[in-house]
Structure formats: C-alpha cells, structure tokens
Design a protein around this motif. Sequence first.
Motif, PDB file in Angstrom:
ATOM      1  N   ALA A   1     131.166  92.809  21.337  1.00  0.00           N
ATOM      2  CA  ALA A   1     132.022  91.631  21.499  1.00  0.00           C
ATOM      3  C   ALA A   1     131.388  90.466  20.758  1.00  0.00           C
ATOM      4  O   ALA A   1     130.193  90.192  20.922  1.00  0.00           O
ATOM      5  CB  ALA A   1     132.177  91.291  22.986  1.00  0.00           C
ATOM      6  N   GLY A   2     132.170  89.790  19.938  1.00  0.00           N
ATOM      7  CA  GLY A   2     131.659  88.650  19.193  1.00  0.00           C
ATOM      8  C   GLY A   2     131.252  87.509  20.115  1.00  0.00           C
ATOM      9  O   GLY A   2     131.539  87.500  21.311  1.00  0.00           O
ATOM     10  N   ARG A   3     130.548  86.533  19.537  1.00  0.00           N
ATOM     11  CA  ARG A   3     130.056  85.368  20.290  1.00  0.00           C
ATOM     12  C   ARG A   3     129.238  85.808  21.504  1.00  0.00           C
ATOM     13  O   ARG A   3     129.329  85.247  22.588  1.00  0.00           O
ATOM     14  CB  ARG A   3     131.203  84.450  20.699  1.00  0.00           C
ATOM     15  CG  ARG A   3     131.945  83.837  19.519  1.00  0.00           C
ATOM     16  CD  ARG A   3     133.099  82.967  19.959  1.00  0.00           C
ATOM     17  NE  ARG A   3     132.641  81.726  20.546  1.00  0.00           N
ATOM     18  CZ  ARG A   3     132.303  80.615  19.871  1.00  0.00           C
ATOM     19  NH1 ARG A   3     132.358  80.615  18.547  1.00  0.00           N
ATOM     20  NH2 ARG A   3     131.929  79.522  20.484  1.00  0.00           N
ATOM     21  N   THR A   4     128.450  86.859  21.290  1.00  0.00           N
ATOM     22  CA  THR A   4     127.553  87.368  22.331  1.00  0.00           C
ATOM     23  C   THR A   4     126.125  87.376  21.799  1.00  0.00           C
ATOM     24  O   THR A   4     125.881  87.809  20.673  1.00  0.00           O
ATOM     25  CB  THR A   4     127.936  88.792  22.761  1.00  0.00           C
ATOM     26  OG1 THR A   4     129.257  88.793  23.274  1.00  0.00           O
ATOM     27  CG2 THR A   4     126.977  89.332  23.814  1.00  0.00           C
ATOM     28  N   VAL A   5     125.200  86.888  22.609  1.00  0.00           N
ATOM     29  CA  VAL A   5     123.775  86.972  22.306  1.00  0.00           C
ATOM     30  C   VAL A   5     123.209  88.177  23.043  1.00  0.00           C
ATOM     31  O   VAL A   5     123.376  88.295  24.264  1.00  0.00           O
ATOM     32  CB  VAL A   5     123.028  85.697  22.752  1.00  0.00           C
ATOM     33  CG1 VAL A   5     121.514  85.880  22.599  1.00  0.00           C
ATOM     34  CG2 VAL A   5     123.499  84.495  21.947  1.00  0.00           C
ATOM     35  N   VAL A   6     122.580  89.085  22.321  1.00  0.00           N
ATOM     36  CA  VAL A   6     121.916  90.234  22.936  1.00  0.00           C
ATOM     37  C   VAL A   6     120.423  89.925  22.998  1.00  0.00           C
ATOM     38  O   VAL A   6     119.772  89.739  21.961  1.00  0.00           O
ATOM     39  CB  VAL A   6     122.167  91.526  22.135  1.00  0.00           C
ATOM     40  CG1 VAL A   6     121.373  92.676  22.739  1.00  0.00           C
ATOM     41  CG2 VAL A   6     123.654  91.857  22.127  1.00  0.00           C
ATOM     42  N   TRP A   7     119.883  89.850  24.196  1.00  0.00           N
ATOM     43  CA  TRP A   7     118.501  89.403  24.430  1.00  0.00           C
ATOM     44  C   TRP A   7     117.603  90.628  24.595  1.00  0.00           C
ATOM     45  O   TRP A   7     117.777  91.409  25.522  1.00  0.00           O
ATOM     46  CB  TRP A   7     118.451  88.532  25.677  1.00  0.00           C
ATOM     47  CG  TRP A   7     117.107  87.952  25.964  1.00  0.00           C
ATOM     48  CD1 TRP A   7     116.121  88.499  26.726  1.00  0.00           C
ATOM     49  CD2 TRP A   7     116.598  86.700  25.499  1.00  0.00           C
ATOM     50  NE1 TRP A   7     115.029  87.684  26.763  1.00  0.00           N
ATOM     51  CE2 TRP A   7     115.292  86.559  26.023  1.00  0.00           C
ATOM     52  CE3 TRP A   7     117.113  85.693  24.700  1.00  0.00           C
ATOM     53  CZ2 TRP A   7     114.505  85.439  25.761  1.00  0.00           C
ATOM     54  CZ3 TRP A   7     116.335  84.574  24.437  1.00  0.00           C
ATOM     55  CH2 TRP A   7     115.046  84.450  24.963  1.00  0.00           C
ATOM     56  N   LEU A   8     116.640  90.786  23.676  1.00  0.00           N
ATOM     57  CA  LEU A   8     115.771  91.968  23.678  1.00  0.00           C
ATOM     58  C   LEU A   8     114.313  91.543  23.730  1.00  0.00           C
ATOM     59  O   LEU A   8     113.544  91.754  22.783  1.00  0.00           O
ATOM     60  CB  LEU A   8     116.041  92.819  22.422  1.00  0.00           C
ATOM     61  CG  LEU A   8     117.496  93.271  22.214  1.00  0.00           C
ATOM     62  CD1 LEU A   8     117.639  93.965  20.870  1.00  0.00           C
ATOM     63  CD2 LEU A   8     117.925  94.191  23.343  1.00  0.00           C
ATOM     64  N   ASP A   9     113.912  90.919  24.821  1.00  0.00           N
ATOM     65  CA  ASP A   9     112.504  90.570  24.990  1.00  0.00           C
ATOM     66  C   ASP A   9     111.678  91.860  25.042  1.00  0.00           C
ATOM     67  O   ASP A   9     112.087  92.836  25.658  1.00  0.00           O
ATOM     68  CB  ASP A   9     112.318  89.773  26.286  1.00  0.00           C
ATOM     69  CG  ASP A   9     110.920  89.183  26.406  1.00  0.00           C
ATOM     70  OD1 ASP A   9     110.452  88.580  25.430  1.00  0.00           O
ATOM     71  OD2 ASP A   9     110.305  89.323  27.483  1.00  0.00           O
ATOM     72  N   GLU A  10     110.498  91.851  24.367  1.00  0.00           N
ATOM     73  CA  GLU A  10     109.671  93.052  24.244  1.00  0.00           C
ATOM     74  C   GLU A  10     110.478  94.182  23.591  1.00  0.00           C
ATOM     75  O   GLU A  10     110.769  95.220  24.201  1.00  0.00           O
ATOM     76  CB  GLU A  10     109.121  93.495  25.602  1.00  0.00           C
ATOM     77  CG  GLU A  10     108.303  92.436  26.322  1.00  0.00           C
ATOM     78  CD  GLU A  10     107.039  92.029  25.574  1.00  0.00           C
ATOM     79  OE1 GLU A  10     106.693  92.692  24.572  1.00  0.00           O
ATOM     80  OE2 GLU A  10     106.394  91.046  25.980  1.00  0.00           O
TER      81      GLU A  10
END
Length: 779
Positions: free
Chosen positions: A211-220
Amino acid sequence: MASMEPGEITTLRQLADALDQLRRDRGLSLKGMTDAAQELPKRNGRQPALPKTTASDLINAKSVPQQETAMTWLAACGVLGEQAQRPWLQALDRVVNSHQQRPPGAVRVRDARPRVLGVHAAIQVDQPVEDGPAEPDQEELPPYVPRDFDSDLRTKIALAGQQGGFVLVTGDSSVGKTRALFEAVKTVLPDWWLLHPGAADVLRDFAGHPAGRTVVWLDELQDYLDFHGGVPAGDVRGMIEARVVLLATCWPGERTRRVALPAAGEPDPYANDRRLLGLADVLTVPGTLSAHELRRAEDLARTDRRIRVALDTPDAGFTQVMAAGPELIRHWEHAPPYAKAVITAALDARRVGAHAPLTRDYLETAAPGYLTNRQRATPPPRWLDDAMEYAIEILHGATAALCPAAAGMGAIAGYQVADYLHQHALRARRTEHLPDTAWHALVHHHHLDDTKRIADNAVRRGRDHEAITLYKQLADNNSWHGHQRLVELLAERGDLEQLRERAANGDEYAINKLVDLLAERGDLGPLRERAANGDEHAIMRLSWLLAKRGNWEPMRERADNGDEHAMVALAELVAERGDLGPLRERAANGDEHAIVRLAWVLAERGDLGPLRERADNGNWRASIQLVDLLAERGDLEQLRERADNGDEHAIVRLARLLAERGDLEQLRERAANGDEYTISKLVGLLAERGDLEPLRERAANGDEYAIVRLAGLLAEQGDLGPLRESADNGNLGAAPTLVNLLVEKGMVEQLEREVAAGTVGAVNALRHAQQSRLLTSDD
C-alpha cells in the motif's frame, strides 16, 4: 453559500465543495475552467490541462484529485503562487491520508511509540538539574539532541517519500541511529501509515500487496534477513516501485559482510542480501557526538537530568551512557560467578547465531561450563534463581543484561541479551571457545529458526559433531540447505558409512556425493558395483576415472551414444591433454562440444581462425570467447570490427578497454552512435578528469549519465546552473538532485525560487525543511 476555509477541510466531500465554491466565486463554468487552464503558463515543460470530465469528477467527489490537478484548478481560479496554494495543498494531503488504505497492523507515524520501534530506554536518575529541583517523574525518552546529519537523513526520507525508496542507517549499538531515524520520519512523513513487521514472513505478505504512503520500519534489518526465507530483493524492489518507504537500521559489520563479494569458487550465501542492500540509500551514524552536538546537548541538559548525567560521564560516549551501555559491561564483568556464567552463556549463544530468546533450560544446561570445578560441585541451593535475578536487573531504569521476552501475560518465552553488551562481547570474547556444555545446550535447547545459523557457526568452529546433529534436524524438517550441508559435511569428513546409509534410503544427493568420494579416492571396486547396478552418476565418474588413467573406451562409447555429459567431459579431457588429433576427429564428426573446445584450444595457441569461424556462424559461446581473447590481447582493431557488426559483448569490452586507456577521442566517436554503455564510460572518464565543459555540453543535450555525474562535480564547486536548466526542462533525474543540493547547503531563498519555478519536489522539500527548522539562511 459561504466557502469553507482550507484549514477546516478534512474530507473529500468538503474539499470538492470548497473547490467548487471557489469556481463559482470566480463565475466560471466547467468549460470556462478548461479554457482557463489552457491559458496558464507551462509547468515543468508541459501545458496544464483540466478536461471537463476531470473537472466534473472533482466537484462530484468521485475520487481524490492528483496534486497537479488541484494546482491547475486553483491557478485557473486565480489562486496563484506557492504561498497562496499551500493551505489548499495541505488540505489535499489530509484528504489523501484519510482515504489511504490502512495496512493491517499499521499506525500513523505520528502515533507510533518510539520504544516499541526499538529506541533504547534512557537511564533514570534522581539528581536535580542546576536550574531547578528534582522532578519525581520523567518522560519515557529525554528531549532529542539534534544531530549534524539530521538534514541529510530527513532529505533522504523526503525524496523516498516522493518516489518510493529504502533508507538504511548504520552505526554501532547505542549510538542513536534508531532515535534519529524515528525523529526524522516523524518530522517528514507524520501522516503516513507505519508498519512494523514482527518477522520477515509478515514483511513478505505485505510485499505481495503493498500500500502506498506506508513506511515499513525494519529496525535491526539483519534479523529480517536472517529469518527463515529472508527478504527477497525483488520484494523490496516491488515495494519501492509501489512508493513505499522502507526505513531500516543495522550494525556496520552486518552490512559489510553481506555486501562483500565471496572469494572465487566459494559459495555466495549473501547474493540476495547484496542485491537488496544495493537498493538502499545509506547513512552512517558516528559513535561520538560532535562539538556542535555537544553544545546542543548542553542547552538541553538544563531541562532534563539524564542529559546532564550523560554529559558528565567522561569514560564513555554520550549516547551509550544514555542507554546505560557502560553500566551493562560493568554489571557483567563484576557479576557473582553463577550470574556471570549465565550471562556469558547467553552472550556466547548469541555470538554463534542464537537470535531467538534463550530458554531457562538452555541457560541452566550451558552455565556449568563457565564455572570452576569447585563452583560446579558446591552450588548454592538457589544458584540459578539468584543468577537470573541478577541478570535481569534493570540498570538505571534503562535496560538489563538479559531482557525477558513475553510468551503471553505473565509468561516468559526466554531471555535476550542487550544489544550493547552483545556488541561488546563480540570483541571481548571473539577468540574464546564455547565450552562443551554450551554446544550441548544449543543442540538441544535452541529455536528452530536459529538452527541453520548455529549449525553454520559450528562448522566454522570445528564442531562437526554438533553441526551434523543440527543439519540432521534441519533435514528432518524438510530444509534443503540442511540436507545439502549434512551430505557435504559427511563427504568432507570422508564418512562413507553415513553416506552409504543415506544413499541406501534413496537420497540422490548422498548418492552423488558418495560416488564423488569414491572417485576421488580412486576406489574402483565400489564404483564398478554401483555402476553395474545402474547408478548413472557412478557410471559417469567411473568412465572419467578410467579415462584419466588412459582407458578412453567407456567414456568414448557413452559419448558416441549421444550422452551429452560424456561428450562434454570427453572434449574437456582431450583438450586438457592438448591432444588435438582425437579432438579434431570428434569435431569432424559433428560433436559440437569438441568443435567449441578445439576452437578454444587453437585460439589459446594463437590460431583465432576456427574460433572466429564458429563465432561468425552464430555460435554465441564462441563469440564471447573470441571477444574476451581479443580484449585480453588489447586488439582494438578486431574488437572494433566486431562491435561495428553489432556484437553486444564486443561493444562492452571495447568501451571498457578504451576507458582504461583514457582514449576520449575514440569513446566520443563511438558514443555518437548512441551506445548506452559507451556513453556511460565516456561520461565516467570525463568526470574522473574533472572536465566540466564536455560534461556541461552533454548534460545540456539531455545525456542522463552526464547530468548525474555533473551533479557531483557541481556540488563540490557550487555551480548549479546546468542542473537548474535541466530541471526546468523537466529532467526527472536533475530535479531531485538540485533540490537535494539546495537543502544540504541550506539555501532557502534559492529553494523558494525553485518552488516558484515549479521544480519537481521543491515544494515538499521546502515545507519539510521549514517544519524541521533545518534551513535558516543561504549562508
């Protein structure tokens, strides 16, 4: 009807009514709007348009309008300039966000909790600050100390927000990379959805329907890459194309080992990770604060006691003290013996690949190996309970050596070591062997997701017995990697008994490895026996072995009967011996493999004729071999001839050779024919020489390669003219580069001019910069 103010608009219906009222106030019909749009000046080299159907859809709230459509509508209504249009475009942003589909489990960036995203807890102190009395309660996190790299990081995120992107922040544990990334995305993309996948499989599910306008957060990030199945680079590429913004952190060592190329002939376990990381825009966070950052921290120390304590601790870095890092080390090094054994066992397990929470059973089984004989013989009655209480003690309210992982309310799944302590132990215990009890505990008390990592580590540390057991566990769970590595390890150890056992159960890979091992040992008896029973691989290896010993008949017979593998092997064996007679004979009889090998041998001896003939007759393999030989010899004339005849490989090798020789004249001549690879080599050579004029000329003529390379040189010299001109002409590569440079240099007035000129991305860059107060002057 009174018009609604832009600042009050929150829904699509309200936006449509307000824009329609704006049209009515100007006395314009829908056709009048279309005509007015045609009279507007060009924007980014294109004439604004407002078809009647588009205008009708807009006022009837059938769909959320594009920003360009809204800007054209406003301009047609006499609302001109960025200043006047800004409130309306902000209203459009609110509407877009409200209509954006929410990915399962996502929250708005502005509502995300930093601690849940991986931001370290800060130390808790009770000392009063100098300007006031001690406060009983403290915020979860102290005020953010602005970092020197904030502008660069936020610009990277802003650009990713415009077209999709992947921003990776690297740095050691507890240097502030996760906090800086959180503060940046909260500033730049506060209204976007934020998805924090719990594991790689959740990320892969989202990648299937991004889905556009989505931030995918991948800490580590390494935890996702090491998860079973990993993260395919194609999934990341697909998310970027869907205009998703991926934000990740990782330690420098993790990135370095994944992007490094393997040695020749070695396996390449990180091929996918290398491609994935190649998509990232990387920023590295230093381990210490600069003088400017320390001054900012001093200003904030008056408002938060924790910052004052961190500044006043001279034996460690500011960010590390804030996360209680040095205290963790002291807590471990000066622990009572049983607690130290438990913590060390956990650190060693993490060091050899145990990423999942460690169970109490593992710690109890492994710890005795870290104790003396007397300590093992006379433990206190509650030795494990007391050790665990010490290990999970919260230090300064921030963290513990071992952190419990929940398995539901009031239930503990296991324990994870603190990142800072783990990173310190990687150096401190790098050459320390794990005791037998630790390996035994790992084999019997590890998480299935960690099996592969622990097994691979066991191999590298010479613990073959444990590795074989772990690979068997993988193989029993239908892991091809486990099955393959098990068989390979048995073959490396020369374990014929276990290989025969697996082969007898129909394991094809074990059969092949068994045959290979027998062939390497020259053990003809078992090979003949397997061959007599119809084992094709044994038949082939037996034929090869006999041919090596001078008995060519079995191999020749198989080749004459059309066995492709035998034909290839026979051609190679004869070529290795340099015996051209049999090779010529087989080539004359139409053996394609013999023909190619014969041509190659002759070419190596200086006779290019046969190889050239095969290449000219359309044999692609011969063509590549011929071109490589010509390039190795530096034969420009023949390379040029083949390139002129359309040989793509010759074009590439010729361009590379000309660039290596610095031959600008011939590169220019060949680039004039439009060959992309040659053009890129020419531009690269001009950039290396700092030769601006030819680069300017090529950039002005629309050469994309020249525009990109020129940008770097212009940034160094401060001359942005060609970039600005290309951006005005609608060059999509020049516009973001220009905007990025203006943001980096803090050139507010010039950025405002680019907004007025309609340069793509300038308005968002200026808006984000002003909101974050990063740009203050053109000095």
